[in-house]
Design an enzyme around this catalytic site. Sequence first.
Site, PDB file in Angstrom:
ATOM      1  N   GLY A  83     -32.395  67.627 -22.196  1.00  0.00           N
ATOM      2  CA  GLY A  83     -33.006  69.078 -22.307  1.00  0.00           C
ATOM      3  C   GLY A  83     -32.081  69.892 -21.881  1.00  0.00           C
ATOM      4  O   GLY A  83     -30.851  69.617 -21.641  1.00  0.00           O
ATOM      5  N   PRO A  84     -32.093  70.977 -22.055  1.00  0.00           N
ATOM      6  CA  PRO A  84     -31.099  72.178 -21.880  1.00  0.00           C
ATOM      7  C   PRO A  84     -30.526  72.230 -20.631  1.00  0.00           C
ATOM      8  O   PRO A  84     -31.278  71.786 -19.708  1.00  0.00           O
ATOM      9  CB  PRO A  84     -31.764  73.434 -22.360  1.00  0.00           C
ATOM     10  N   GLY A 120     -29.618  73.161 -17.046  1.00  0.00           N
ATOM     11  CA  GLY A 120     -30.391  74.201 -16.176  1.00  0.00           C
ATOM     12  C   GLY A 120     -31.851  74.139 -16.304  1.00  0.00           C
ATOM     13  O   GLY A 120     -32.616  74.777 -15.858  1.00  0.00           O
ATOM     14  N   GLY A 121     -32.287  72.935 -17.074  1.00  0.00           N
ATOM     15  CA  GLY A 121     -33.794  73.120 -17.537  1.00  0.00           C
ATOM     16  C   GLY A 121     -34.531  72.505 -16.509  1.00  0.00           C
ATOM     17  O   GLY A 121     -35.923  72.509 -16.513  1.00  0.00           O
ATOM     18  N   GLY A 122     -34.049  71.783 -15.406  1.00  0.00           N
ATOM     19  CA  GLY A 122     -34.876  71.277 -14.401  1.00  0.00           C
ATOM     20  C   GLY A 122     -34.645  69.542 -14.404  1.00  0.00           C
ATOM     21  O   GLY A 122     -35.544  69.012 -13.528  1.00  0.00           O
ATOM     22  N   LYS A 123     -33.949  68.954 -15.047  1.00  0.00           N
ATOM     23  CA  LYS A 123     -33.941  67.588 -15.163  1.00  0.00           C
ATOM     24  C   LYS A 123     -33.474  67.059 -13.608  1.00  0.00           C
ATOM     25  O   LYS A 123     -34.034  66.065 -13.134  1.00  0.00           O
ATOM     26  CB  LYS A 123     -32.805  67.028 -16.098  1.00  0.00           C
ATOM     27  N   THR A 124     -32.422  67.443 -13.163  1.00  0.00           N
ATOM     28  CA  THR A 124     -32.089  66.991 -11.719  1.00  0.00           C
ATOM     29  C   THR A 124     -33.178  67.427 -10.669  1.00  0.00           C
ATOM     30  O   THR A 124     -33.613  66.677  -9.642  1.00  0.00           O
ATOM     31  CB  THR A 124     -30.759  67.952 -11.336  1.00  0.00           C
ATOM     32  N   GLU A 159     -26.802  61.510 -15.459  1.00  0.00           N
ATOM     33  CA  GLU A 159     -25.673  61.658 -16.150  1.00  0.00           C
ATOM     34  C   GLU A 159     -24.442  60.592 -15.644  1.00  0.00           C
ATOM     35  O   GLU A 159     -23.524  60.957 -15.518  1.00  0.00           O
ATOM     36  CB  GLU A 159     -25.174  63.029 -16.122  1.00  0.00           C
TER      37      GLU A 159
HETATM   38  N1  LIG Z   1     -31.031  74.701  -4.478  1.00  0.00           N
HETATM   39  C1  LIG Z   1     -31.420  75.592  -5.438  1.00  0.00           C
HETATM   40  N2  LIG Z   1     -31.636  76.733  -5.080  1.00  0.00           N
HETATM   41  C2  LIG Z   1     -31.763  77.618  -6.027  1.00  0.00           C
HETATM   42  N3  LIG Z   1     -31.798  77.325  -7.540  1.00  0.00           N
HETATM   43  C3  LIG Z   1     -31.373  76.185  -7.824  1.00  0.00           C
HETATM   44  C4  LIG Z   1     -31.162  75.230  -7.046  1.00  0.00           C
HETATM   45  N4  LIG Z   1     -30.880  74.068  -7.564  1.00  0.00           N
HETATM   46  C5  LIG Z   1     -30.913  74.243  -8.708  1.00  0.00           C
HETATM   47  N5  LIG Z   1     -31.479  75.533  -9.178  1.00  0.00           N
HETATM   48  C6  LIG Z   1     -31.552  76.145 -10.276  1.00  0.00           C
HETATM   49  O1  LIG Z   1     -32.919  75.438 -11.049  1.00  0.00           O
HETATM   50  C7  LIG Z   1     -32.456  75.339 -12.225  1.00  0.00           C
HETATM   51  C8  LIG Z   1     -32.653  73.665 -12.673  1.00  0.00           C
HETATM   52  O2  LIG Z   1     -31.466  72.979 -11.984  1.00  0.00           O
HETATM   53  P1  LIG Z   1     -31.424  71.552 -12.445  1.00  0.00           P
HETATM   54  O3  LIG Z   1     -30.078  71.113 -11.746  1.00  0.00           O
HETATM   55  O4  LIG Z   1     -32.762  70.708 -12.073  1.00  0.00           O
HETATM   56  O5  LIG Z   1     -31.011  71.339 -14.107  1.00  0.00           O
HETATM   57  P2  LIG Z   1     -30.545  70.640 -15.012  1.00  0.00           P
HETATM   58  O6  LIG Z   1     -31.475  70.340 -16.009  1.00  0.00           O
HETATM   59  O7  LIG Z   1     -30.423  69.196 -14.082  1.00  0.00           O
HETATM   60  O8  LIG Z   1     -29.212  71.042 -15.487  1.00  0.00           O
HETATM   61  P3  LIG Z   1     -27.833  70.300 -16.066  1.00  0.00           P
HETATM   62  O9  LIG Z   1     -28.262  69.464 -17.218  1.00  0.00           O
HETATM   63  O10 LIG Z   1     -26.949  71.461 -16.108  1.00  0.00           O
HETATM   64  O11 LIG Z   1     -27.435  69.229 -15.025  1.00  0.00           O
HETATM   65  C9  LIG Z   1     -31.146  76.060 -12.625  1.00  0.00           C
HETATM   66  O12 LIG Z   1     -31.500  77.113 -13.062  1.00  0.00           O
HETATM   67  C10 LIG Z   1     -30.344  75.866 -11.249  1.00  0.00           C
HETATM   68  O13 LIG Z   1     -29.692  77.181 -11.290  1.00  0.00           O
END
Ligand SMILES: Nc1ncnc2c1ncn2[C@@H]1O[C@H](COP(=O)(O)OP(=O)(O)OP(=O)(O)O)[C@@H](O)[C@H]1O
Length: 631
Positions: free
Chosen positions: A427-428, A430-434, A558
């Site tokens: 997914g993109p 910052g999409g929320g995977k983590t 990852e």
């Molecule tokens: N502790 C936090 N407090 C506020 N916002 C957060 C926090 N952690 C993550 N975010 C926001 O939540 C959104 C999802 O974050 P997440 O790390 O789940 O994305 P991701 O899909 O894993 O991204 P990537 O592929 O870049 O690692 C992002 O916009 C991030 O800025």
Amino acid sequence: MALFQLTSPSIQYSNSPSLYHLKLTNPHPNRHVFLTPICINSSASGAGAPNCNRITPVSPLYSLKPYLESQWQPIISGWLCSAISVYSLSQIVPKVGNLSSALNTVKPLRLQSEVSVLGALALIRIIACYLQQAFLWEAALNCAYKVRIFVYERVLQRDLGFFEGENGVSAGDVAYRITAEASDVADAVYYMLNTIVPSTLQLLAMAARMLVISPVLSVLSALVIPVMALIVGYLGDKLRQTSNKAHLTTASLSAYLNEVLPSILFVKASNAELCENIRFQSLASRDLSACLEKKKLKALIPQIVQILYSGALFSFCAGSLVLSRGSFDSSAMISFVTSLYLLIEPIQDIGKAYNELKQGEPAVERLFSLTRFTFQVIENPDSVDLDNVLGEVGFYGISFRYGESRQLILDELDLHIKAGETVAIIGPSGGGKTTIVKLLLRLYDPLCGKIVIDGCDIRSIRLESLRRHVGLVSQDIMLFSGTLAENIGYRDLTTKIDMERVKLAARIANADEFIETLPDQYHTNIGPRGSVLSGGQRQRLSIARAVYQNPSILVLDEATSALDSKSESLVRQALQCVMQNRTVLVIAHRLETVLMADRILLLDDGKLQEMSRASLLDAQNISLASMAIVI
Ligand SMILES: Nc1ncnc2c1ncn2[C@@H]1O[C@H](COP(=O)(O)OP(=O)(O)OP(=O)(O)O)[C@@H](O)[C@H]1O
């Protein structure tokens, strides 16, 4: 985690309108628990209803009470020594007067006996003084040690949200509080203990002696004390404020260093030494001004006490000569002046202790503020341990956002992973995977919906048990100073690391080939954050660590991103082997890794949708790329 049950059906009011007492019982009586007393200020709410927004500590120093109580033995020993020391001093004072008359009468025998008694008394006082300080420092340092242990334990218990996000507390700030500020607490405790009994005893003993010699002069000299108390009180309050400011500036210095030094590689590569120097100088100069202001004030208070009292001493000496003409003999006169002089010492000590207390107050407050919190992720008292986990995972209607004002990251998301299945989520950025991983580990709780493992809601599983069964290889590789074996066997660090399992895990993660080329092999020290290893080696080490844990559910966030293609293919083979017996959730950006999964899901707009391999390959260059998906 200690959970308390409120046994009192209602809040009981004490005589003080600003204090409420709650009856709490600890359902884990075998666990030692310290509670920090708080005062709930109800004045704004009227009619006795507690206003929860205005909770303030009774006094920061009050939080130290249980720790002081636990140190009663060295405290009592120190105070007993101080009583001996003061007693010998009170005997020395008249002897000084007698010595002067012995000198006048020139009787060698009397002189000799007076001198030897004085010498013995002085020796007793020196030994007692030493023991008094040794015991009281023991109590103070033990107290600070226990506070440190307690605060650190509570910090580790805090929710992840405390450490991250826009309001997250920096690691450097926490480190500064637990190290430097805890030392300030030790100083404050020592000076407090050294004042309460020793200085008070000396003050009383000297005042009593003066009263016996001349009540009038004694009362006159005592008049200075209230004046001094007012001035010192005012300055003490100022000192507390400047001290707080100095603590904050030093903490921000520490936070800055903790952030920049671990990134030294990037700083150097970006030629940012000069820029970082400027940033450091600006923080250091703010700290300099705050600390200087504090030190100046700290130096000023004893001097003011000294000036006031020396002035008083001078006037009283002169006054006593005039007033006592004929009524004082010379030895009484010397005793009176000596007593007065020795009265100044404890008064100065009280001034110093007051300084230390005012300086220690913000430190105590900042330390204990780390321990006062309510859990966002609450472990249910009836939660269960999972023994054998098959690895079936379900997310049902999960919605989540970080903070109320933020938008939803996951929006009624559903996900079902069969036991032993490997699922890749793409997914993109910052999409929320983590975030999905954080929810699975219960580092946060969802707004709504439920997550189940083998049909059991994770809210009813003990956190320790849940996190034991879910292994994580995270995006940011976390390695600690220590040996390779200690890093792989991290789970058993404080028990006994099983070297056979360490070697097996390293073999599965294809880390053994580089470990065996190192001079000390598994006992090689990898330096701070594994700095002696390459990115790929660090990644394989973190995979080996997850394998050592032998979880039923493995999350690879990852996990192959930092590997070169040779290492990646080595790790991929290893992962294929690891995946056979467990459920695996892969968050991957690399096509090869994604294709290892049984199913591929796309996370977009907070929801998951299944993708076929064919559509993934087709879309690789067109729609996925347009959604900023890195493959
Ligand atoms: N502790 C936090 N407090 C506020 N916002 C957060 C926090 N952690 C993550 N975010 C926001 O939540 C959104 C999802 O974050 P997440 O790390 O789940 O994305 P991701 O899909 O894993 O991204 P990537 O592929 O870049 O690692 C992002 O916009 C991030 O800025």
